[in-house]
Scaffold this motif. Structure first.
Motif, PDB file in Angstrom:
ATOM      1  N   GLU A   1      18.055  43.730  15.920  1.00 36.92           N
ATOM      2  CA  GLU A   1      19.147  42.863  15.514  1.00 36.92           C
ATOM      3  C   GLU A   1      19.095  41.542  16.267  1.00 36.92           C
TER       4      GLU A   1
ATOM      5  N   THR B   1      19.273  42.192   1.136  1.00 32.73           N
ATOM      6  CA  THR B   1      18.581  41.664   2.314  1.00 32.73           C
ATOM      7  C   THR B   1      17.897  40.356   1.927  1.00 32.73           C
TER       8      THR B   1
ATOM      9  N   SER C   1      18.969  45.789  -2.322  1.00 32.03           N
ATOM     10  CA  SER C   1      19.299  46.279  -0.980  1.00 32.03           C
ATOM     11  C   SER C   1      20.089  45.264  -0.167  1.00 32.03           C
TER      12      SER C   1
ATOM     13  N   GLN D   1      30.029  48.113   4.647  1.00 34.70           N
ATOM     14  CA  GLN D   1      28.714  47.766   5.169  1.00 34.70           C
ATOM     15  C   GLN D   1      28.816  46.638   6.183  1.00 34.70           C
TER      16      GLN D   1
ATOM     17  N   TRP E   1      24.231  46.407   5.545  1.00 30.68           N
ATOM     18  CA  TRP E   1      23.731  47.737   5.847  1.00 30.68           C
ATOM     19  C   TRP E   1      24.902  48.723   5.969  1.00 30.68           C
ATOM     20  N   LYS E   2      24.724  49.894   5.368  1.00 27.77           N
ATOM     21  CA  LYS E   2      25.792  50.887   5.319  1.00 27.77           C
ATOM     22  C   LYS E   2      26.147  51.390   6.716  1.00 27.77           C
TER      23      LYS E   2
ATOM     24  N   ARG F   1      19.365  40.859  11.220  1.00 31.57           N
ATOM     25  CA  ARG F   1      18.376  41.740  11.825  1.00 31.57           C
ATOM     26  C   ARG F   1      16.997  41.107  11.726  1.00 31.57           C
TER      27      ARG F   1
END
Length: 229
Positions: free
Chosen positions: A80, A62, A60, A170, A117-118, A175
């Motif tokens: 964020e 992250t 993912s 992305q 992130w998309k 965040r």
């Protein structure tokens, strides 16, 4: 830790009658349940109860990372951290054991997530219409991801062995980590707890911020357990 304390909290409240479970969280009782998790006879077990384990995910994209402690600001975004003034950001290993401690504890850091992130095409279009780039690229997030093997563009990927190109649709931003406020002071301890000197174990237990753990218990009881019940 929170599951341990929640089970005992529910048992204690339920002993007063089932209707007592519908009452608001009792912070005094909650704090008592947290304090009872500290076992002087087994300090390592105590630390194992209080630990949080954070894992990065290549799938993912992250990656938790650390920075110097940051102070809370009014009207902060809960999702964020991009506007926070992060000092001395540094990458962490893929899996980390952390403890929430009092502000000012020696060696404490703040924790954040760097990731990709998309962004759907409609959102990208709106950003471009307002004069912004379709996707956001935070320089600190890019640096953390590069440490973990991600290239920000084709040029960087072509000249660096072992780097994978980040998706170009992305956001690469910072965040908050789910369940970890970036304004909390945290200690990262990836050593074998049973191999730590007794004085270090005692120091860690003494630094635990039981107030924050109590708030975490409150949130779990109020937002999760009561809603599910």
């Amino acid at each position: 830790m929170i599951d341990f304390a929640l089970a005992r909290y529910l048992q204690t409240v339920a002993s007063r009658g089932e209707e007592a479970l519908a009452e608001p969280f009792d912070p005094v009782l909650g704090r008592k349940m947290i304090e009872e998790a500290i076992d002087p006879a087994d300090p390592v077990r105590t630390l194992l109860l209080f630990q949080n384990v954070l894992a990065a995910s290549r799938g993912s994209i992250t990656y938790p990372f650390a920075a110097d402690p940051v102070s809370a600001a009014p009207d902060r975004d809960d999702n964020e951290d991009a506007d926070a003034q992060l000092v001395n950001p540094r990458a962490l290993q893929m899996v980390n054991r952390v403890f929430i401690v009092h502000d000012g504890t020696d060696g404490a850091v703040s924790l954040h997530n760097a990731g990709a992130w998309k962004v759907n095409p409609a959102s990208q279009g709106k950003r471009r219409e307002s004069g912004s780039a379709g996707v956001r690229r935070d320089p600190i997030a890019l640096e953390i991801l590069r440490h973990h093997g991600w290239a920000k563009n084709r040029s960087e990927a072509s000249i660096s062995d072992g780097l994978t190109l980040l998706p170009d649709n992305q956001d690469v931003v910072i965040r908050r980590i789910n369940g970890i406020d970036p304004h909390w002071s945290v200690i990262v301890v990836n050593d074998d707890l049973r191999a730590l000197p007794a004085a270090r174990v005692e120091q860690l237990i003494g630094a635990l911020d039981l107030g924050i753990y109590t708030r975490m218990l409150d949130e779990t009881f109020t937002k999760n357990w009561k809603n599910a019940a």
